[in-house]
Design an enzyme around this catalytic site. Structure first.
Site, PDB file in Angstrom:
ATOM      1  N   ASP A 187      -6.749  -4.361  -4.956  1.00  0.00           N
ATOM      2  CA  ASP A 187      -7.686  -3.841  -3.953  1.00  0.00           C
ATOM      3  C   ASP A 187      -7.403  -2.351  -3.807  1.00  0.00           C
ATOM      4  OD1 ASP A 187      -9.616  -3.629  -2.005  1.00  0.00           O
ATOM      5  OD2 ASP A 187      -8.348  -4.435  -0.401  1.00  0.00           O
TER       6      ASP A 187
ATOM      7  N   ASP B 161       0.845  -1.185   0.000  1.00  0.00           N
ATOM      8  CA  ASP B 161       0.000   0.000   0.000  1.00  0.00           C
ATOM      9  C   ASP B 161       0.885   1.241   0.000  1.00  0.00           C
ATOM     10  OD1 ASP B 161      -3.228   0.488   0.822  1.00  0.00           O
ATOM     11  OD2 ASP B 161      -1.882   2.202   1.116  1.00  0.00           O
TER      12      ASP B 161
ATOM     13  N   ASP C 241       4.688   2.419  -3.651  1.00  0.00           N
ATOM     14  CA  ASP C 241       3.851   2.385  -4.843  1.00  0.00           C
ATOM     15  C   ASP C 241       3.863   0.970  -5.408  1.00  0.00           C
ATOM     16  OD1 ASP C 241       2.467   3.468  -7.240  1.00  0.00           O
ATOM     17  OD2 ASP C 241       4.360   2.943  -8.203  1.00  0.00           O
TER      18      ASP C 241
END
EC number: 2.5.1.79
Length: 339
Positions: free
Chosen positions: A186, A137, A168
């Protein structure tokens, strides 16, 4: 968030606040009943009565809020868009995670792009075959306050099988030499100025993501709203973009009450999805620890059986998602608002 917003007070009369964060506005007048409003479109809003505001902040990448709502429990809001609600997030996360893992013959390694709240990792770790989950994340602040407030995912965050990377996802995937059985998107919805839209593009799928899949690997991503009125925002173009890169692509949808819409997911592979629907329940029983709350064989068959409007739209879509030709859902990210 950051645009004109209407906060409804207990007396039923609106008070209009401009050029300020709607979440920050909610911190005032605590003696009144407050409602958080999400702007779905220029002429459509979705309101939530609040118990309290648990956290607000603006990170380097996005504006974040964790709200305690009367109807949906704790909800995570990023850049003004509902990402997850305590009472029904299981629908979104079971649909995102389990079909791909159940269609794979023996999934052992998974890479999650995004997923900072931990719910995707939680669902993956229910599978007995899993040996390693990498959750990547970009936003440390999202991860930190989800670990603090979303205690339902505490076990997942503490698992020795989980590798947490704050970076990233594009850069992280590109530098890794290993390949994964499953890659999960997600990600936050693609909003203009948000951090995620480049992770929905053909060039990313083709040049960075696909080479990191094992030969029978599966990629699955959330693909935005997929309702009768909203499916052309990004859902159909994400589906068509994946068709340009993978040999086999399957779209499916489900209603998520807190999103006030039907939601879409797309999974793709160069190997056929050979599992028969009647085998899904058997694989759930054999592979998954504990009970799923939403997904079983009949519900997946229903999710993958699209109505005529959606089916025709997917068939006729010609748009390919690219950095230069991206579609966005309503709203703007931090980067856009700072330009």
């Amino acid at each position: 968030m950051g645009e004109a917003v209407e906060i409804m007070f207990g007396n039923g009369f609106p008070e209009i606040h401009k050029d300020t964060s709607p979440i920050q506005t909610l911190l005032s007048n605590q003696q009144d009943c407050h409602w958080y409003e999400e702007t779905i479109d220029d002429d459509l809003k979705w309101s939530f009565a609040l118990n309290s505001v648990l956290h607000t902040g603006t990170s380097e990448y996005q504006e974040i809020a964790l709200l305690d709502t009367k109807h949906f429990g704790k909800v995570l809001v990023i850049d003004g868009k509902m990402q997850s609600a305590e009472r029904d997030e299981f629908i979104y996360h079971e649909c995102l995670i389990h079909p791909a893992l159940l269609f794979h013959p023996n999934p052992k390694t998974v890479f999650i792009m995004g997923g900072g709240e931990g719910s995707a990792a939680r669902e993956i770790l229910k599978h007995k075959t899993i040996e390693k989950v990498v959750m990547c994340d970009i936003d440390q602040e999202v991860v930190d306050f989800c670990r603090r407030f979303l205690t339902v995912n505490s076990e997942a965050f503490c698992s020795k099988k989980l590798e947490l990377v704050i970076k990233d996802a594009k850069a992280e995937l590109e530098k890794r030499e290993e390949k994964f059985d499953i890659i999960v998107g997600d990600l936050a919805d693609p909003v203009e100025g948000g951090p995620c839209y480049q992770l929905y593009t053909k060039s990313f799928y083709q040049n960075i993501l696909k080479p990191k899949l094992t030969p029978n690997g599966i990629f699955v991503t959330q693909a935005g709203p997929a309702g009768i009125f909203t499916h052309k925002e990004v859902f159909t173009s994400i589906y068509n973009t994946m068709k340009q890169v993978f040999k086999h692509v399957k779209a499916y949808t489900a209603h998520v009450p807190s999103f006030a819409d039907t939601w879409g997911w797309v999974m793709a592979s160069d190997q056929e999805f050979e599992v028969q629907v009647n085998e899904i329940d058997q694989r759930i029983e054999e592979r998954v620890k504990g009970e799923l709350m939403y997904l079983n064989a009949p519900s997946f068959l229903s999710a993958a059986t699209l109505n005529k409007t959606i089916s025709l739209a997917l068939e006729k879509e010609t748009e390919v998602y690219s950095e230069e030709n991206a579609r966005f859902i309503h709203g703007h990210g931090v980067a856009y608002r700072h330009t």
